[in-house]
Design an enzyme around this catalytic site. Structure first.
Site, PDB file in Angstrom:
ATOM      1  N   LYS A   1     -10.592  -3.487  -4.477  1.00 43.81           N
ATOM      2  CA  LYS A   1     -11.274  -2.243  -4.862  1.00 43.81           C
ATOM      3  C   LYS A   1     -10.324  -1.288  -5.575  1.00 43.81           C
ATOM      4  O   LYS A   1     -10.757  -0.407  -6.304  1.00 43.81           O
ATOM      5  CB  LYS A   1     -11.918  -1.572  -3.642  1.00 43.81           C
ATOM      6  CG  LYS A   1     -10.943  -1.209  -2.544  1.00 43.81           C
ATOM      7  CD  LYS A   1     -11.661  -0.636  -1.337  1.00 43.81           C
ATOM      8  CE  LYS A   1     -10.771  -0.677  -0.123  1.00 43.81           C
ATOM      9  NZ  LYS A   1     -11.063  -1.755   0.804  1.00 43.81           N
TER      10      LYS A   1
ATOM     11  N   LYS B   1      -5.449 -10.599  -6.914  1.00 37.94           N
ATOM     12  CA  LYS B   1      -6.585 -10.581  -5.985  1.00 37.94           C
ATOM     13  C   LYS B   1      -7.620  -9.567  -6.451  1.00 37.94           C
ATOM     14  O   LYS B   1      -7.269  -8.468  -6.868  1.00 37.94           O
ATOM     15  CB  LYS B   1      -6.046 -10.162  -4.605  1.00 37.94           C
ATOM     16  CG  LYS B   1      -7.057 -10.141  -3.489  1.00 37.94           C
ATOM     17  CD  LYS B   1      -6.450  -9.573  -2.211  1.00 37.94           C
ATOM     18  CE  LYS B   1      -6.784  -8.102  -2.070  1.00 37.94           C
ATOM     19  NZ  LYS B   1      -7.140  -7.671  -0.710  1.00 37.94           N
TER      20      LYS B   1
ATOM     21  N   LYS C   1       0.827  -1.217   0.000  1.00 37.62           N
ATOM     22  CA  LYS C   1       0.000   0.000   0.000  1.00 37.62           C
ATOM     23  C   LYS C   1       0.855   1.258   0.000  1.00 37.62           C
ATOM     24  O   LYS C   1       0.492   2.250  -0.632  1.00 37.62           O
ATOM     25  CB  LYS C   1      -0.964   0.005   1.193  1.00 37.62           C
ATOM     26  CG  LYS C   1      -2.084  -1.014   1.046  1.00 37.62           C
ATOM     27  CD  LYS C   1      -3.237  -0.793   2.008  1.00 37.62           C
ATOM     28  CE  LYS C   1      -4.320  -1.845   1.773  1.00 37.62           C
ATOM     29  NZ  LYS C   1      -5.456  -1.728   2.673  1.00 37.62           N
TER      30      LYS C   1
HETATM   31  P1  ATP Z   1      -9.236  -4.467  -1.011  1.00 38.72           P
HETATM   32  O1  ATP Z   1      -8.246  -5.530  -1.336  1.00 38.72           O
HETATM   33  O2  ATP Z   1     -10.395  -4.480  -1.911  1.00 38.72           O
HETATM   34  O3  ATP Z   1      -8.582  -3.120  -0.947  1.00 38.72           O
HETATM   35  P2  ATP Z   1      -8.973  -4.768   1.773  1.00 38.72           P
HETATM   36  O4  ATP Z   1      -8.335  -6.086   2.011  1.00 38.72           O
HETATM   37  O5  ATP Z   1      -8.077  -3.573   1.784  1.00 38.72           O
HETATM   38  O6  ATP Z   1      -9.833  -4.807   0.439  1.00 38.72           O
HETATM   39  P3  ATP Z   1     -11.339  -4.721   3.433  1.00 38.72           P
HETATM   40  O7  ATP Z   1     -12.317  -4.102   2.517  1.00 38.72           O
HETATM   41  O8  ATP Z   1     -11.388  -4.250   4.802  1.00 38.72           O
HETATM   42  O9  ATP Z   1      -9.880  -4.412   2.942  1.00 38.72           O
HETATM   43  O10 ATP Z   1     -11.444  -6.311   3.398  1.00 38.72           O
HETATM   44  C1  ATP Z   1     -12.427  -6.965   4.122  1.00 38.72           C
HETATM   45  C2  ATP Z   1     -12.255  -8.456   4.076  1.00 38.72           C
HETATM   46  O11 ATP Z   1     -12.346  -8.933   2.741  1.00 38.72           O
HETATM   47  C3  ATP Z   1     -10.907  -8.961   4.609  1.00 38.72           C
HETATM   48  O12 ATP Z   1     -11.138 -10.051   5.470  1.00 38.72           O
HETATM   49  C4  ATP Z   1     -10.157  -9.398   3.375  1.00 38.72           C
HETATM   50  O13 ATP Z   1      -9.266 -10.461   3.637  1.00 38.72           O
HETATM   51  C5  ATP Z   1     -11.300  -9.864   2.497  1.00 38.72           C
HETATM   52  N1  ATP Z   1     -10.951  -9.808   1.076  1.00 38.72           N
HETATM   53  C6  ATP Z   1     -10.651  -8.686   0.362  1.00 38.72           C
HETATM   54  N2  ATP Z   1     -10.399  -9.005  -0.924  1.00 38.72           N
HETATM   55  C7  ATP Z   1     -10.546 -10.355  -1.034  1.00 38.72           C
HETATM   56  C8  ATP Z   1     -10.439 -11.290  -2.119  1.00 38.72           C
HETATM   57  N3  ATP Z   1     -10.137 -10.897  -3.338  1.00 38.72           N
HETATM   58  N4  ATP Z   1     -10.651 -12.600  -1.853  1.00 38.72           N
HETATM   59  C9  ATP Z   1     -10.966 -13.017  -0.619  1.00 38.72           C
HETATM   60  N5  ATP Z   1     -11.092 -12.202   0.435  1.00 38.72           N
HETATM   61  C10 ATP Z   1     -10.893 -10.875   0.253  1.00 38.72           C
END
Ligand code: ATP
Ligand code: LTN
Length: 339
Positions: free
Chosen positions: A204, A201, A118
């Protein structure tokens, strides 16, 4: 009520940083949250303190916090069966966060891969110290509730490892205080992949929005995204995450949303080609997101009810968090405040 305290405890959080949850959030995490409220004493929160580790517009943050709570309820969280709250409503998170900061090595924090990713994206001058200590606040979130298990996606595994290390370190130094938690990561759905780049992965912050399925998108947008998902040059429908990541991702999504086993899907589509699979999956997706959108909107249309659910949740959460923080302060040697 299902709040018996002899049940093992789970805790998890999601950030209010987008206008919609995506399919990865749902299949990797939220779906497990819904299931676990039946068997566990479950605490789930919208982590707004984590959200401000990157710049947030105040109005949007407020709206996205309510939106996250509404989506969690629409996904099936039941405030009678779990404790749903907003992180900043419980001040003990920031308080225990400080204590955990003072227990973490600088090098240890520097090894967190999500921070590296990040901060690289933002440029090291723009990345905040808050982003650096983000995983340590997450440690505090988990330890405050003495959680036994933490349902998350694969990308969070390292943060749960850090939580275990710090819990053990504190317990070793000051005496048994914190439950050492385990990650609850479902192998099949731990990492949902981007529909356009099935080796990355779903996230967002993806480069190509066509690869990201937002649950609150218009269903016809979702249908289009599924139909244009990247697969490969042969036509065989077979689960093979290495050789056929695109098709395998679609099979995982299809199987999880419908409860049909992957071998059964492989059989059903044998010889039929990717078009048929995508058309049917698009329909499955549309059937899933349509009521989800309606329910989310219903909660948003009634902010008083939503806020009162969150107020009750914060009260329940605070009772637990305050007790853990008081014990922690006492163990550390802070002079008790006289009232
Ligand atoms: P992003 O990757 O979209 O920025 P993030 O991990 O920063 O998301 P959150 O939105 O808080 O942050 O994620 C919430 C939950 O969703 C966490 O438990 C994370 O592990 C899960 N998660 C996020 N993306 C995936 C994915 N592609 N596959 C499975 N689980 C996911
Ligand atoms: N870092 C997590 C969100 C999060 C969390 C938590 C998850 C904050 N606090 C406590 C589990 C337990 C993420 O999903 N990006």
């Amino acid at each position: 009520m299902g709040m018996a305290t002899d049940r093992p405890r789970v805790l998890s959080g999601i950030q209010p940083t987008a206008g919609s949850f995506h399919l990865g959030n749902y299949l990797g995490a939220v779906r497990q949250w819904v299931a676990l409220q039946e068997s566990h004493d479950a605490f789930y929160m919208v982590v707004d303190l984590h959200a401000i580790t990157v710049p947030q517009d105040p109005k949007e943050l407020r709206a996205n916090t309510r939106l996250a709570a509404a989506q969690l309820l629409a996904a099936g969280l039941d405030p009678e069966r779990c404790t749903l709250f907003v992180q900043s409503h419980v001040p003990e998170h920031a308080q225990l966060g400080w204590v955990m900061n003072c227990l973490t090595g600088f090098g240890e924090a520097s090894r967190m891969t999500q921070f590296k990713d990040k901060s690289a994206k933002q440029g090291s001058d723009r990345a905040t110290v808050g982003l650096f200590t983000y995983p340590i606040l997450q440690v505090a979130d988990i330890l405050l509730y003495q959680a036994n298990e933490v349902p998350v996606g694969e990308d969070q595994r390292q943060h749960i490892e850090l939580t275990r290390d710090l819990a053990e370190r504190f317990n070793g130094r000051y005496g048994q205080t914190f439950t050492v938690p385990k990650p609850h990561i479902i192998k099949e759905t731990a990492k949902i992949f981007d529909l356009q780049d099935p080796t990355a992965k779903m996230s967002k912050s993806t480069a190509n929005p066509k690869g990201l399925v937002n649950l609150l998108d218009e269903p016809k947008v979702t249908v289009k995204k599924v139909k244009s998902a990247v697969t490969d040059t042969d036509t065989e429908i077979r689960f093979d995450a290495e050789a056929k990541p695109g098709v395998s991702n679609l099979l995982t999504i299809y199987s999880t949303l419908t409860g049909t086993g992957i071998p059964e899907l492989e059989q059903k589509y044998a010889g039929k080609g990717y078009g048929a699979l995508k058309t049917d999956l698009a329909e499955v997706m549309a059937e899933f997101v349509t009521p989800f959108r309606t329910r989310t909107q219903e909660y948003l249309d009634d902010p008083e009810t939503l806020d009162s659910i969150l107020a009750k949740g914060a009260e329940k959460a605070r009772a637990v968090a305050a007790e853990t923080l008081a014990t922690t302060y006492e163990r550390i040697g802070f002079l008790p405040a006289k009232h």
